[in-house]
Design an enzyme around this catalytic site. Structure first.
Site, PDB file in Angstrom:
ATOM      1  N   GLU A 224       0.884  -1.162   0.000  1.00 45.55           N
ATOM      2  CA  GLU A 224       0.000   0.000   0.000  1.00 45.55           C
ATOM      3  C   GLU A 224       0.918   1.207   0.000  1.00 45.55           C
ATOM      4  O   GLU A 224       1.533   1.520   1.008  1.00 45.55           O
ATOM      5  CB  GLU A 224      -0.912  -0.048   1.231  1.00 45.55           C
ATOM      6  CG  GLU A 224      -2.215   0.668   1.024  1.00 45.55           C
ATOM      7  CD  GLU A 224      -2.090   2.135   1.359  1.00 45.55           C
ATOM      8  OE1 GLU A 224      -1.668   2.895   0.452  1.00 45.55           O
ATOM      9  OE2 GLU A 224      -2.388   2.517   2.482  1.00 45.55           O
TER      10      GLU A 224
ATOM     11  N   CYS B 211      -1.827   8.886   2.702  1.00 44.90           N
ATOM     12  CA  CYS B 211      -1.412   8.407   1.378  1.00 44.90           C
ATOM     13  C   CYS B 211      -2.474   8.688   0.322  1.00 44.90           C
ATOM     14  O   CYS B 211      -2.167   8.874  -0.832  1.00 44.90           O
ATOM     15  CB  CYS B 211      -1.091   6.918   1.433  1.00 44.90           C
ATOM     16  SG  CYS B 211      -2.348   5.975   2.278  1.00 44.90           S
TER      17      CYS B 211
END
Lengths: 501, 289
Positions: free
Chosen positions: A281, A315
């Site tokens: 990720e 993110c």
């Protein structure tokens, strides 16, 4: 997730208008600091291996700093390769002798226990998360900690139901999972990693980020308290080399990493020659798109929440704003007004919207990008809210009229810095939004349903928020396209990462 | 007087056209008896790049086709393959198969196309989900194709390996650039002719012939290939693909042909997209009337 930029800062907007009408009325908020009296922090933390607290073999410790005050909070053990080896061995033994022999139902009950214990100690976790990471207490309290507990609850229930998740397949656990997590949501990321791994029958060696180890270590205390068999979860603290030792350990069956795209690529290469299952990720540069027919006030709140939530250390942050030309002036003006009324400062104050930048290193990185923006000749707007003199604080910042080719549009900044571009047509904005190596998230604001679905289908991103942004839930799969990584965390799809299908 | 047979020129297949390799090179693989099969295009890196451009161009249209329509087209491929059975059997026998084995291989390939034709409008329902989030939002996760997928087809069969590696990937809406079996390339080119007469849009499947040793690195490092399915059977090359593919975080999968009828092969080349939208919630009224 509740609205992080909620009532308090909106009251301040009202107050400004009111004071214009009547200079004698003051609506300034009094300080509302959260108490840190009841938390328990040890001066020194060892490694949590095989159910025990053990000293690092090299005898080395490093400091964990409160980024809002630059004060030392505790000393954290620096795990060496030998310590990681010890942890992996413990995890292997626990897997072979205990955890893989347990029924799904009993595994699930342990995970339920962990969820409950986090809820019971929620306030302590929230306070420590804020002290250690710099994020606003309102966010730790209302987002990070409840979501972490809920994540354990969600996956606990899957442990004895896995055969329903994958039609026509008999699933098996993988073995030992090595997990490396970032500093932006320390406890939540630990939950995202540990909960599905345990539910699927794996044992765990987890390394938190070096600047934010404390809540993972507190989670180790809870794991101890829950009676989880020794070695099922091991927490090793340290820097990048500790993480590398986990990735490269030959007896690890699964590597899960959340962090930067650069490190993700190194890890992908490192495990290429092995049978280790990998999920990544990674970074993002997500587009947040405002159409002329959007509900503008809500969209402005969405922009603020998209990029300034958690100081922009997200993110999936909506770090590229695209505004349709007809409403660009209005949206940008409202956005500036809104930014001026954000509270930036003491993360422990319940009124604070934007806390401290997580570390000096990250603070320098953000300043570097703003400098590049200035050197490129972009128009830069920094909010004029007051900023504390001590600690690492960064004003919410807009980079206006910026070119698609600009470094600031292309690279992930991971701070409260928003690039602003305008567009005319749907096709144009789809092209621009997708023109990035990343593909983690996107936002779309319009009142027209068919336009929403046109956009949400064509944007190449793993999470698309329509008329909302930065929402998270344990049942909702999260993860990226392209260079934002692969695999999903959360929901039914999140199980796949921890099973042989 | 005996009639002189018209021989076929084996060319490659890019963007719905049958060009020769831009490099002008060829190789002449031989069967077990040492007899040359044909002059086969020895595709270059440039051919591969051209094929990726064609595949990227075709991607949006193919991905957005109605799933039902993709199923129809897959079924049409099966129809065309069935009709050309004699030609494939002849080619397979020329490459060393017995008549019985050749017939079986063509039948299996045709049946596999029918099998995936049926999946085209069903895999989405199987693998997607509606997610009951705790806030007032509607949230669902659905699959979307990854994009351009590179395929190194299995070496040991001429037709079935090719078909079984391509079909699941395009069923899911990806477009592909395929390197055919180096030793047994004949059926790949003829299969391209089948595709070309089956309403498969140009560029959805691009087929190159040539050497894995020359093109493997290009498959791995091309920044516009999103994923690779490796059926070459060489463990070292598979690892090399994975190592070199990290520049754009490529998804690399091994294809061992063990379970060819398998919807999870479609899912391997899909991304999961989760979409959120608020649900208006005014006054707390419920639908209990």
């Amino acid at each position: 997730m509740s609205d992080v930029f909620g009532l308090t800062s909106q009251i301040k907007i009202m107050s400004k208008k009111d004071t214009k009408q009547n200079e004698t009325v003051s609506w300034e908020l009094s300080p509302a600091p959260e108490s840190k009296g009841h938390i328990s922090l040890k001066p020194k933390y060892d490694l949590f291996i095989n159910g025990k607290w053990v000293k690092p073999s090299g005898g080395k410790y490093f400091d964990s700093i409160n980024p809002a005050t630059e004060e030392k909070l505790a000393e954290i053990a620096y795990a060496s390769e030998a310590d990681v080896d010890k942890a992996v061995k413990a995890a292997r033994e626990a897997y072979t002798n205990v955890w893989s022999k347990l029924s799904g139902r009993e595994r699930g009950k342990y995970i339920f226990r962990i969820a409950r214990l986090i809820q019971e100690r929620a306030r302590e976790f929230a306070v420590i998360e804020t002290l250690d990471g710099g994020k606003a207490i309102r966010e730790s309290r209302d987002v990070d900690v409840p979501l972490a507990a809920n994540h354990f609850f969600y996956y606990a229930g899957w442990a004895d139901k896995l055969e329903y998740a994958f039609p026509n397949r008999k699933v098996e656990s993988l073995g030992v999972a090595g997990q490396i997590i970032p500093w932006n949501f320390p406890l939540l990321m630990a939950a995202w990693k540990i909960a599905p791994a345990l539910a699927c029958g794996n044992t765990v060696v987890l390394k938190p980020a070096e600047t934010t180890s404390l809540t993972a270590l507190k989670l180790a205390e809870i794991i101890e308290e829950s009676g989880l068999p020794a070695g099922v979860v091991n927490i090793v603290t340290g820097y990048g080399d500790t993480g590398a030792a986990i990735v490269n350990h030959p007896d690890v069956n699964k590597v899960a990493f959340t962090g930067s795209t650069n490190v993700g690529k190194i890890i992908q290469r490192a495990v290429a020659g092995t049978n280790k299952k990998l999920t990544l990720e990674l970074g993002g540069k997500s587009a947040n798109i405002i159409f002329e027919d959007a509900p503008i006030d809500q969209a402005v709140e969405g922009i603020v929440n998209g990029i300034f939530f958690n100081q922009g250390h997200v993110c999936c942050a909506g770090s590229r704003l695209f505004v349709q030309e007809g409403v660009a002036d209005e949206v940008i003006q409202k956005l500036k007004d809104r930014m001026d009324h954000l509270y930036i400062g003491d993360p422990m104050d319940k009124n604070t919207d934007i806390g401290a930048i997580n570390s000096k290193e990250q603070f320098d990185t953000i300043r570097k990008y703003i400098k590049i923006g200035k050197a490129e000749g972009n128009e830069i707007y920094e909010s004029n809210c007051p900023v504390p003199s001590k600690g690492y604080f960064c004003r919410p910042t807009l980079i206006l009229d910026v070119a698609q080719s600009s470094t600031l549009v292309q690279e992930e900044i991971f701070g409260p810095v928003l690039t602003v571009q305008t567009f005319r047509t749907v096709d144009e904005v789809i092209q621009k939004a997708n023109n990035t190596p990343y593909g983690l998230a996107a936002g779309v604001w319009t009142d027209k349903g068919s336009k929403i679905f046109n956009l949400t289908t064509k944007l190449r991103a793993g999470v698309v928020w329509a008329n909302t942004y930065n929402r998270f839930d344990p049942v909702s799969p999260f993860g990226g396209y392209k260079e934002s990584g692969f695999g999903r965390e959360g929901g039914k799809h999140g199980l796949e990462a921890y099973l042989k299908i | 007087m005996e009639r002189l047979e018209v021989l076929k020129t084996y060319k490659i297949y890019i963007g719905g056209q049958f060009p020769r390799t831009e490099s002008g090179r060829y190789y002449d693989p031989k069967n077990a008896q040492g007899q040359a099969l044909a002059n086969i295009c020895l595709s270059s890196r440039k051919d591969l790049r051209n094929a990726v451009v064609a595949a990227r161009k075709a991607f949006g249209g193919w991905a957005e086709r109605a799933h039902f329509n993709r199923g129809q087209i897959l079924y049409r491929i099966a129809e065309m393959l069935e009709g050309r059975k004699a030609q494939f059997v002849e080619e397979l026998m020329k490459q060393g198969s017995t008549k019985a084995a050749a017939e079986k291989e063509v039948d299996q390939s045709t049946d596999l196309l029918v099998y995936y034709s049926g999946w085209a409008d069903k895999y989405q329902q199987l693998f997607s989900s509606v997610n009951p989030v705790a806030s007032s939002h509607f949230n669902f996760s659905a699959l979307e194709p990854m994009g351009v997928v590179g395929i190194v087809a299995p070496q040991d069969t001429s037709l079935f390996g090719l078909v079984s590696s391509i079909i699941p990937v395009i069923t899911g809406g990806n477009t592909v650039v395929v390197l055919a079996s180096e030793k047994l390339p004949l059926c790949a080119v003829t299969f391209a002719e089948v595709l070309n007469s089956s309403d498969v849009p140009g560029g959805v499947v691009n087929i190159l012939t040539g050497k894995e040793s020359e093109l493997l690195e290009q498959f791995a490092t091309h920044m516009d290939i999103n994923a690779v399915l490796y059926g070459g059977g060489d463990a070292k090359n598979y690892i090399r693909l994975k190592e070199l593919g990290t520049d754009n975080v490529k998804r690399v999968f091994n294809f061992d042909g063990a379970e060819t009828e398998n919807p999870y092969l479609i899912a391997d080349f899909q991304e999961v997209k989760t979409t959120w939208h608020p649900i208006e919630n005014i006054g707390g009224s419920t639908s209990t009337y």
